[in-house]
Design a protein around this motif. Structure first.
Motif, PDB file in Angstrom:
ATOM      1  N   VAL A  11       0.970  -0.702  -0.110  1.00 15.70           N
ATOM      2  CA  VAL A  11      -0.211   0.079   0.354  1.00 15.70           C
ATOM      3  C   VAL A  11       0.773   0.958   0.106  1.00 15.70           C
ATOM      4  O   VAL A  11       2.211   1.450   0.001  1.00 15.70           O
ATOM      5  CB  VAL A  11      -0.801  -0.374   1.534  1.00 15.70           C
ATOM      6  N   GLN A  12       0.471   2.218  -0.031  1.00 16.30           N
ATOM      7  CA  GLN A  12       0.788   4.003   0.068  1.00 16.30           C
ATOM      8  C   GLN A  12       1.085   4.393   1.303  1.00 16.30           C
ATOM      9  O   GLN A  12      -0.619   3.588   1.973  1.00 16.30           O
ATOM     10  CB  GLN A  12       0.376   4.723  -1.207  1.00 16.30           C
ATOM     11  N   ASP A  15      -2.707   5.362   3.582  1.00 13.37           N
ATOM     12  CA  ASP A  15      -3.628   4.202   3.205  1.00 13.37           C
ATOM     13  C   ASP A  15      -3.709   3.093   4.346  1.00 13.37           C
ATOM     14  O   ASP A  15      -3.360   2.920   5.814  1.00 13.37           O
ATOM     15  CB  ASP A  15      -3.409   3.167   1.951  1.00 13.37           C
ATOM     16  N   SER A  16      -4.655   2.140   4.556  1.00  9.38           N
ATOM     17  CA  SER A  16      -5.253   1.575   5.422  1.00  9.38           C
ATOM     18  C   SER A  16      -5.014  -0.381   5.250  1.00  9.38           C
ATOM     19  O   SER A  16      -5.464  -0.204   4.129  1.00  9.38           O
ATOM     20  CB  SER A  16      -6.668   1.741   6.162  1.00  9.38           C
ATOM     21  N   LEU A  17      -4.658  -0.780   6.516  1.00  9.72           N
ATOM     22  CA  LEU A  17      -5.086  -2.860   6.339  1.00  9.72           C
ATOM     23  C   LEU A  17      -5.582  -2.871   7.079  1.00  9.72           C
ATOM     24  O   LEU A  17      -5.328  -2.099   8.176  1.00  9.72           O
ATOM     25  CB  LEU A  17      -3.548  -3.071   5.540  1.00  9.72           C
ATOM     26  N   THR A  90       6.373  -0.422   7.371  1.00  7.60           N
ATOM     27  CA  THR A  90       7.015  -2.085   6.464  1.00  7.60           C
ATOM     28  C   THR A  90       7.495  -3.218   7.038  1.00  7.60           C
ATOM     29  O   THR A  90       7.897  -3.038   8.501  1.00  7.60           O
ATOM     30  CB  THR A  90       7.521  -2.070   5.882  1.00  7.60           C
ATOM     31  N   VAL A 121       5.070  -0.524   2.941  1.00 11.33           N
ATOM     32  CA  VAL A 121       4.493   0.816   2.960  1.00 11.33           C
ATOM     33  C   VAL A 121       5.270   1.535   1.907  1.00 11.33           C
ATOM     34  O   VAL A 121       6.034   1.890   2.200  1.00 11.33           O
ATOM     35  CB  VAL A 121       3.879   1.459   4.338  1.00 11.33           C
TER      36      VAL A 121
END
Length: 123
Positions: A11-12, A15-17, A90, A121
């Protein structure tokens, strides 16, 4: 006990996960669950933990206010909602089961571990 993590990805920043940890086998009715992470070349570090009843949660300072841990005991699942992700988040993320009655911060005290899920990320 078998623990299987899922939900990681690339993801950038910002963002969310949402990570999920599914438990199977003999589950513990008084055990806290924790999330840890390990970046390349670094030691495994505590991220968050939650008691069996969800009455208490605790977070590492680096994720406080951005990550939320929760659990659904009926589904034997522990979740980690990660918002406003940063490149320093990360790592490979692991879920783990603590022994009954304690919520340790050190990974050495957790007795069952999943295989991990990669979170990357980008900036």
């Amino acid at each position: 006990v078998q623990l299987v993590e899922s939900g990681g990805g690339l993801v950038q920043a910002g963002d969310s996960l949402r990570l999920s940890c599914a438990a199977s086998g003999r589950t513990c009715s008084t055990c806290a669950m924790g999330w840890f992470r390990q970046a390349p070349g670094k030691e495994r570090e505590f991220v968050a933990a939650i008691t069996w009843t969800s009455s208490s949660t605790t977070y590492a300072d680096s994720v406080k206010g951005r990550f939320t841990i929760s659990r659904d005991n009926a589904k034997n699942t522990v979740l980690l909602q990660m918002n406003t992700l940063k490149p320093e988040d990360t790592a490979v993320y692991y879920c783990a089961e603590a022994p009954p009655g304690i919520i340790p911060f050190s990974p050495a005290f957790y007795r069952y571990w999943g295989q991990g899920t990669q979170v990357t990320v980008s900036s």
